[in-house]
Write a protein that holds these residues in place. Structure first.
Motif, short mmCIF file in Angstrom:
data_model
loop_
_atom_site.label_atom_id
_atom_site.label_comp_id
_atom_site.label_asym_id
_atom_site.label_seq_id
_atom_site.Cartn_x
_atom_site.Cartn_y
_atom_site.Cartn_z
N GLN A 77 0.81 -1.21 0.00
CA GLN A 77 0.00 0.00 0.00
C GLN A 77 0.85 1.27 0.00
O GLN A 77 0.33 2.36 0.21
CB GLN A 77 -0.94 -0.02 1.22
N ASN A 78 2.15 1.11 -0.21
CA ASN A 78 3.06 2.25 -0.33
C ASN A 78 3.02 3.16 0.90
O ASN A 78 3.06 4.39 0.80
CB ASN A 78 2.74 3.08 -1.59
N PHE A 79 2.94 2.52 2.08
CA PHE A 79 3.00 3.31 3.31
C PHE A 79 4.46 3.69 3.59
O PHE A 79 5.39 2.99 3.21
CB PHE A 79 2.46 2.51 4.50
N ASN A 80 4.62 4.82 4.27
CA ASN A 80 5.96 5.23 4.72
C ASN A 80 6.32 4.39 5.93
O ASN A 80 5.64 4.44 6.96
CB ASN A 80 5.96 6.72 5.05
N ILE A 81 7.40 3.62 5.81
CA ILE A 81 7.75 2.71 6.89
C ILE A 81 8.17 3.46 8.15
O ILE A 81 8.14 2.91 9.25
CB ILE A 81 8.87 1.75 6.42
N LEU A 82 8.59 4.72 7.98
CA LEU A 82 8.95 5.53 9.15
C LEU A 82 7.74 6.20 9.79
O LEU A 82 7.86 6.81 10.86
CB LEU A 82 9.97 6.60 8.73
N ASP A 83 6.57 6.13 9.14
CA ASP A 83 5.34 6.72 9.68
C ASP A 83 4.19 5.76 9.37
O ASP A 83 3.33 6.04 8.54
CB ASP A 83 5.10 8.10 9.07
N ILE A 84 4.18 4.62 10.05
CA ILE A 84 3.21 3.57 9.76
C ILE A 84 1.84 3.95 10.32
O ILE A 84 1.73 4.29 11.51
CB ILE A 84 3.67 2.23 10.37
N PRO A 85 0.77 3.89 9.49
CA PRO A 85 -0.60 4.09 10.02
C PRO A 85 -1.03 2.83 10.77
O PRO A 85 -1.51 1.87 10.17
CB PRO A 85 -1.43 4.33 8.75
N MET A 86 -0.86 2.84 12.07
CA MET A 86 -1.01 1.63 12.87
C MET A 86 -2.43 1.09 12.82
O MET A 86 -2.63 -0.12 12.81
CB MET A 86 -0.60 1.91 14.32
N ALA A 87 -3.44 1.96 12.81
CA ALA A 87 -4.83 1.48 12.84
C ALA A 87 -5.14 0.65 11.60
O ALA A 87 -5.68 -0.46 11.69
CB ALA A 87 -5.78 2.66 12.96
#
Length: 289
Positions: A77-87
């Motif tokens: 999903q191309n998330f930023n690994i340094l700012d993971i959307p935890m929910a």
């Protein structure tokens, strides 16, 4: 951790296959069977057809462990690994854990541990951040998880690069050739010039120590040949000069030298040397048994 495949029976496909028993499809369509069984055309479904519930399965993505699954969800999903959307990541992760709990409860335990960690990180993010000391930033609850994910990704990429290298037995085979070879010692050949020089040296020394004596002596070449052979039987190699006794005079040396040449001509002896310009040696000829 071992790689696993998660399978899920599809209810719609199962109902369709079972319903096919009562289907009104004609047995033969234009003379061609609707299926093949062991290579033979099948024109009619058997009346006792039974399809087990687990016969139709859908294989999902294969993962090698909780970190592999988590990294897959983030990268897909191309998330930023340094700012993971935890929910969002935690919800998707729990959906996958619910699927594998149905098929493999022991394997699900490893993923449940990671799920508990994700829930803990999410709950810590909801709480007010602790006040850090002066000059220091508040620690992100996701920092430890991010560190583990980055290390795992580096090791996974390194393993992929190592697997891409050619491997013995998989990509190529080592060719082995057996050659039977017998090692035979070959001595350098003695040239005529070397033999002449050695004889001239012996004759020169014989003249230096000879005495003027007038006598008549009958010399036998065959007798000297026998003496040389007897001398060589007691030693493996004899130096060329040692076969001559300068004190007996030049006539004896000449006859002895002729006897030596006759033995070499009859291949009873071998005249050799270890290398070029090395001392000349005489030995009995080798005769294989």
């Amino acid at each position: 951790m071992s790689r696993q495949h998660i399978a899920e029976p599809t209810g719609d496909a199962l109902e369709l296959a079972v319903a096919g028993q009562a289907d009104s499809t004609p047995d033969v369509i234009d003379g061609v069977g609707f299926a093949r069984l062991y290579g033979e055309p099948l024109f009619q479904l058997p009346t006792d057809l039974y399809i087990p519930p687990d016969a139709l399965e859908v294989f999902l993505e294969a993962f090698e462990g909780p970190l592999d699954l988590l990294l897959y969800l983030i990268r897909k999903q191309n998330f930023n690994i340094l700012d993971i959307p935890m929910a969002q990541v935690t919800r998707q992760y729990l959906e996958y854990v619910d699927q594998i709990r149905v098929h493999n409860l022991e394997l699900a335990a490893e993923y449940l541990l990671m799920a508990a960690m994700l829930i803990e990180i999410k709950s810590r993010m909801l709480l007010p951040a602790k006040q850090a000391e002066a000059g220091e930033e508040a620690q992100d609850p996701r920092a430890e998880l991010v560190r583990r994910l980055l290390e795992y990704e580096q090791m996974k990429l390194a393993a992929f690069e190592l697997n891409a290298l050619p491997q013995l037995g998989r990509d190529f085979v080592r060719t082995q050739i057996y050659i039977e070879q017998s090692i035979v010692t070959r001595w350098p050949e003695v040239h005529v010039a070397d033999l002449q020089a050695a004889w001239a040296d012996v004759f020169k020394r014989a003249r230096l120590i000879q005495h003027h004596k007038i006598s008549r002596e009958e010399l036998s070449v065959r007798e000297h040949m026998t003496g040389i052979l007897r001398r060589l039987q007691s030693a493996k190699f004899v130096e060329f000069a040692d076969l001559f006794d300068p004190s007996r005079g030049a006539p004896v040396l000449v006859v002895n030298f002729i006897a030596l040449l006759e033995l070499a001509k009859e291949t009873l002896i071998e005249i050799t040397q270890a290398e070029a310009f090395a001392p000349i040696y005489v030995r009995l000829a080798y005769s294989p048994t």
